[in-house]
Design a protein around this motif. Sequence first.
Motif, mmCIF file in Angstrom:
data_model
loop_
_atom_site.group_PDB
_atom_site.id
_atom_site.type_symbol
_atom_site.label_atom_id
_atom_site.label_comp_id
_atom_site.label_asym_id
_atom_site.label_seq_id
_atom_site.Cartn_x
_atom_site.Cartn_y
_atom_site.Cartn_z
ATOM 1 N N TYR A 118 0.817 -1.200 -0.030
ATOM 2 C CA TYR A 118 -0.110 0.065 -0.097
ATOM 3 C C TYR A 118 0.878 1.090 -0.030
ATOM 4 O O TYR A 118 0.750 2.130 -0.818
ATOM 5 N N GLN A 121 -0.019 5.125 -1.841
ATOM 6 C CA GLN A 121 -1.440 5.218 -1.232
ATOM 7 C C GLN A 121 -2.409 5.602 -2.467
ATOM 8 O O GLN A 121 -3.313 6.232 -2.134
ATOM 9 N N ASP A 138 -7.154 -1.609 1.831
ATOM 10 C CA ASP A 138 -6.918 -0.141 1.515
ATOM 11 C C ASP A 138 -7.580 0.753 2.697
ATOM 12 O O ASP A 138 -6.878 1.678 2.834
#
Length: 846
Positions: free
Chosen positions: A66, A71, A281
């Motif tokens: 991630y 991001q 996420d």
Amino acid sequence: MSKQQHGKSGVKSEAIVVLRKGKPQLKLDRLETILHNYQDHPVAIISVFGEHRTGKSFLLNFLCQYLRENQSADWYKKNYVKLVNTFHWKGGVERDTTGIYMTDKPFMLKNDKGQDIAVFLMDTQGTFQKKFKPGECSLMFGLSTLLSSVHVYNLSSGLIRDNDFQHLEVFTKYAQALTERNGEGDAHILSPFQGLMFLVRNWEMSDYESGSKGGMEYLTEVMKTDEDGNDSIRKQIMKSFSDVRCHLLPHPGIKVTKYKDSSRSSIKLADLDESFLVGVDDLGNCLFSKENLLVKELNGGTCTGKEIMKLALEFKERIKSSDTPNVDTLLKINETVGFCQKLQDFEAEYERNMITEMGENYMEPKKLVSLHEKCQEETLSKYAEHDGLTEEKSLANKNYMRQCLSVAFKAMQHKNNARKENEKILIVGKAALAVENLYLDEMEKVASAQYLEDLTTAREKAVSATEEAFQTSTLDCNQDLVKKCMKDLHNAVKSKHREFKRRNAERLEILDQKLSMLVVETTMSYEASMEKEIKKTKSEAELDRAHQNAHKASVKRFEENDLVKGLGLKSKKDKVQSLSDKITECFQTLKKDTDTPKSENEKQPEQDNKMNYVQQQKEAQAIFEKRKDLALTYSTAFNDHREKYVEDGELYKIHIKAKQQALKAFSDFEKDISSVAIENYWENKDALEQELEQLFDQVKENNVKNKKNIERSLNPFYEELSADYLRTMNKASRNASDSTLGTLHEVLVSSINEELNVEIPYENIQQIAIATCEGMLIEKQDEVNNGRNIWKELMDQAGASTVGLNVGKTGSKDGRDSVVIESILANFNVNISQLASIQFLKSLKF
């Protein structure tokens, strides 16, 4: 020697705590090297801890992924991307991470103040490992807690249990004891802990949605309790951490269970369930977004790399050459040998009472819990009759017995869930039966075998009829389950509606062909009539009147045809307009010919064109009918597989063979086609290929439905197997050594796999079922082992030996001799073929 795990992002994980002669040792030199370039930089450390073999290292790699993807909003949609391998992980029941590992480089992020923050990730070895004393595990927890800005408590059981709070309280007390020892030290060591996140893995309950929002709602509910002891634990935890959060993360999916370890496996994001990736996420956002990122603080001020290093140094000094503080732990419960011997009798009586009260039908969960509470209290009352211990020991024994009955109750829940799944299968079957013919029959009543322009009214009537039939057929079923299965009914309705729409589209295509011929025939009839009028009329006005009369008569004749009568208003209007346009075009041509008479030589090509056009239309009709006949013949190739699942490879072979036969037959038809219709022939050939692929899509859709039915039929088996496994292993855990209990687990798993190989005739479903069972039984094994550890500790406290039956492994091809296996099964009175789950599996008709 410590291992270094390299990730694709260039970030490695390095050991900052190692085990030497079973004792944790802090490697200050490695930590100093990691923090050297960030001595004056704000630091955030995100650590993950929890029980061993719960996927902590695996999860940390996803957090690295991630961060590596900056991001981005769609990082998890890149199915081709391989998961970074920063933290080593492996499958199975044996521990992998020992000590504490930390990323050797930070991920540089900004916080809500615009500061650049050096973010490190930390992996802590699993708690409650049998090779380590509670104090040693607590020591590592204490260090990771003191260094971390956020401590992620990894819980793999799918919920937050009371003993999770108790374990956390134990470690928290230990960490506090380390910081407060001797009542002195720098002020920053006395600072409260910062962030705590309960990460509930494998979340599947519908009460709260997965993610952080549902997690906080769930945590609020979990924090409520009527038990004074548990309430104090919860309050203490909330006081110990300044920021407490919760996140619910779904299971990553059965595909990942086949991977053994990160050194031999290359996992792609496509191997993970989308719900898990979406959850990661959301988790990443909760930990690393500007507004959520927690920087390590000391005394309310930002902590830099230099201060982290100083904190670690002082920590090491405090535990140097000292015994660990003596604190209460969940694993140390006083008990007596007499109680241990009677416990199985109490459990057996509890189970008999539960089975009697449950009966043979599915029981609502709330009623089942109430029944459990009633039978549990009855069992505890029986225990009280034999209780001659002190109040303190008596309370400890009762609490332990509650835990044992809780394991037995889980087996009952799985049994009850099996009944629920069976009843759901029955209800879903009735839903399919209600829809199977009724829906199409109702639609056909309205259509009357004709093309239906507007489906709305017919659909409403058909849906109403199927719902009424379904509700009538399920009056004797559990109505809560009936409501839950309404979705299956509506899915079946949608499938049948798609089938009717396909039929309706085919009727429209056939109707269009016939109407095109009717337009040609009507236009030719008009032309013949007007040619007679032209010979009789002398003026243009008379010719116009004759045209208007013939036009009107032709349209009326067209509208009175049965084909046109069956059309909807819009379609009818379109076809009449098409006819009118052709008649007008024909009239203009006739007028032009009247004004400029043509010779016989000029008229002949026009007559030939008219004849060719008629012939073309007739051949077009024949080509169309041939195409439809071949499509129907293609469909019959799958007649034997309508109700039966076929593996994809075999289904594709049938498709290819039937398609080739249909296309060859259509190609052979080309020799009968004249040149005037050859273009139409090629158009229909292309259309035939498309139609065959569409028909194959329908076949595949039906095959998927059949596969889902098989998978659904296995759900009760999984629940029955869980119940069988818990009962078998829980009873064996009282009398078996660790190695023998592990071997029994392997025997059960191996035997189940053999049964699945025999009973399930489809390889892909077979492998899915095996992977599901193996993953499920590993989770159940952890539950059994946790209970066994408590049992062993209880026996140790009572001064009794915990060395039970011990059967070693031999050198057979799978590591176990058949005699050894038989000995194990006989000692624990286990008959694989007589297990309820295996009996159920054998009863399934695939």
